[in-house]
Design an enzyme around this catalytic site. Structure first.
Site, PDB file in Angstrom:
ATOM      1  N   GLU A 123     -10.725   5.004  -3.591  1.00  0.00           N
ATOM      2  CA  GLU A 123     -10.079   4.232  -2.532  1.00  0.00           C
ATOM      3  C   GLU A 123     -11.140   3.467  -1.750  1.00  0.00           C
ATOM      4  O   GLU A 123     -12.214   4.008  -1.477  1.00  0.00           O
ATOM      5  CB  GLU A 123      -9.303   5.178  -1.600  1.00  0.00           C
ATOM      6  CG  GLU A 123      -8.816   4.585  -0.305  1.00  0.00           C
ATOM      7  CD  GLU A 123      -7.826   3.457  -0.508  1.00  0.00           C
ATOM      8  OE1 GLU A 123      -8.025   2.405   0.138  1.00  0.00           O
ATOM      9  OE2 GLU A 123      -6.875   3.618  -1.299  1.00  0.00           O
ATOM     10  N   CYS A 178       4.781  -1.334  -5.818  1.00  0.00           N
ATOM     11  CA  CYS A 178       5.589  -1.844  -4.706  1.00  0.00           C
ATOM     12  C   CYS A 178       5.962  -3.295  -4.945  1.00  0.00           C
ATOM     13  O   CYS A 178       6.568  -3.932  -4.071  1.00  0.00           O
ATOM     14  CB  CYS A 178       4.835  -1.693  -3.382  1.00  0.00           C
ATOM     15  SG  CYS A 178       3.290  -2.613  -3.304  1.00  0.00           S
TER      16      CYS A 178
END
Length: 393
Positions: A276, A350
């Site tokens: 990340e 998404c």
């Protein structure tokens, strides 16, 4: 769901407001199935002849949400005046529109917003005037944990009113005792973003515990978290189920955020690495792994694509989970996955449009299972999680 703001025409953010919820789900499922049905149909065999139609996808029942009270994070523009602040959005003339009773926010956030409006007036925090580019307080960002605890972030233009905020902090804590994390975020630029890079923590705690099922995650101020806790718990459960069926000895969780997929997929004898870019999120995920006693689960701050394409062959895992932002994983990571030794990919998306684009760039793979997730009811936004396996496997 009925919304007085929508009915009055003051807020049309929820574009599907008034559409029966079963119809919303059906329309989203049809759209997703049509989009993913085309993946692989344009590919060609090595000799130039067309390939056969892709195998049918096993569509699991949609993961639905409560119609209202589901959104665990409110990003509210502060407008109006010091005496009469508004918390909500701006209208077409950049004037504040108050939405403190917004029905899609969790009940805890709806209870908190009037308290925050009163505190803004009491403390004399000056709302930012967008057309005039004057004032200090731009946004109030509120996140509610499933436990009921709150994180409240005041987005300020400068440090000018920071002493005022500090001075009256006790008043806010007394009025809102479940606000366990309170911060000031500095956003000096006049641009269309909701937060700046610098965060000043005003409370003793800088982390909001986020219990989901049997897993305790931690959220720091600038970390991403799914905005629908009910659906997030089921999403993590679905991914963990697919991972357990594949039973890899090693996996990567790319774009891991605070480690939701990695921590839910951790098992004895399985090494897990989360990647990340946000150091805040990595710190949160590392805290969760340490608290659970999972030494085989690690998190590092790095770019997912850069890390993957430069990984040594003996470091490549058997399974990769990707949960990218709306732009998708991109051509470079898709190409790497296509030619890598990875055996299974779980792709949580998404943005179905970029998901389809990425899958088309991975001709060696096919979607075997998929499941729609309604993270944002009352809107046309749709998310999907897919199990992707090598063709012929």
């Amino acid at each position: 769901m009925q919304c007085s703001y929508f009915d009055a025409g003051v807020c049309r953010s929820c574009t599907l407001m008034g559409v029966p919820y079963p119809d919303q789900i059906l329309d989203k499922e049809i759209r997703l199935r049509e989009m993913l049905a085309t993946v692989g149909t344009a590919s060609a065999a090595e000799d130039g002849t067309a390939t056969s139609a892709p195998a049918p996808i096993d569509w699991l029942p949609a993961i639905t949400s409560p119609e209202s009270g589901y959104r665990n994070k409110a990003k509210m523009v502060v407008g109006g005046s010091v005496q009469h602040p508004t918390i909500g959005i701006l209208d077409h003339k950049q004037r504040g529109v108050d939405l403190r009773a917004c029905g899609i926010c969790t009940p805890g956030i709806r209870r908190a917003l009037p308290v925050l409006a009163d505190f803004i007036a009491f403390a004399g925090l000056i709302p930012y005037d967008v057309p005039k580019r004057r004032g200090e307080l731009k946004f109030v960002l509120v996140t509610e944990s499933p436990s009921g605890a709150l994180m409240v972030r005041f987005v300020l233009r400068s440090e000018g009113q920071l002493p005022t905020l500090r001075k009256h902090l006790g008043v806010l804590q007394e009025a809102l005792p479940n606000a366990t994390v309170i911060t000031a975020n500095l956003l000096p630029e006049h641009k269309a973003v909701t937060e700046g890079d610098r965060e000043i923590v005003l409370t003793e705690s800088d982390t909001l515990p986020m219990p989901l099922g049997r897993t305790l995650l931690h959220l720091r101020p600038q970390s991403f978290f799914q905005t629908n806790s009910t659906v997030a718990e089921q999403l993590y459960g679905q991914v963990a189920e697919w991972v357990d069926v594949a039973n890899p000895r090693s996996l990567w969780d790319l774009y891991c955020g605070v480690g939701g997929f990695a921590l839910h997929s951790a098992r004895a004898g399985r090494t897990v690495l989360g990647i990340e870019t946000s150091r805040e999120a990595v710190a949160s995920a590392t805290m969760s792994a340490r608290e659970r006693g999972l030494p085989q689960v690690r998190f590092i701050a790095a770019d997912a694509t850069e890390y993957a394409v430069h990984a040594k062959p003996d470091r490549v895992p058997e399974l990769v989970i990707v949960n990218p932002p709306r732009r998708g994983i991109g051509a470079d990571l898709a190409a790497w996955l296509d030619t890598s030794t990875v055996q299974t990919v779980v792709y949580s998306s998404c943005n179905p449009t970029t998901l389809v684009r990425d899958l088309e760039a991975m001709p060696s793979w096919r979607v075997t299972s998929a499941r729609m997730l309604d993270i944002f009811p009352q809107t046309d936004h749709v998310e999907v999680v897919t199990l992707v396996e090598r063709r012929g496997a």
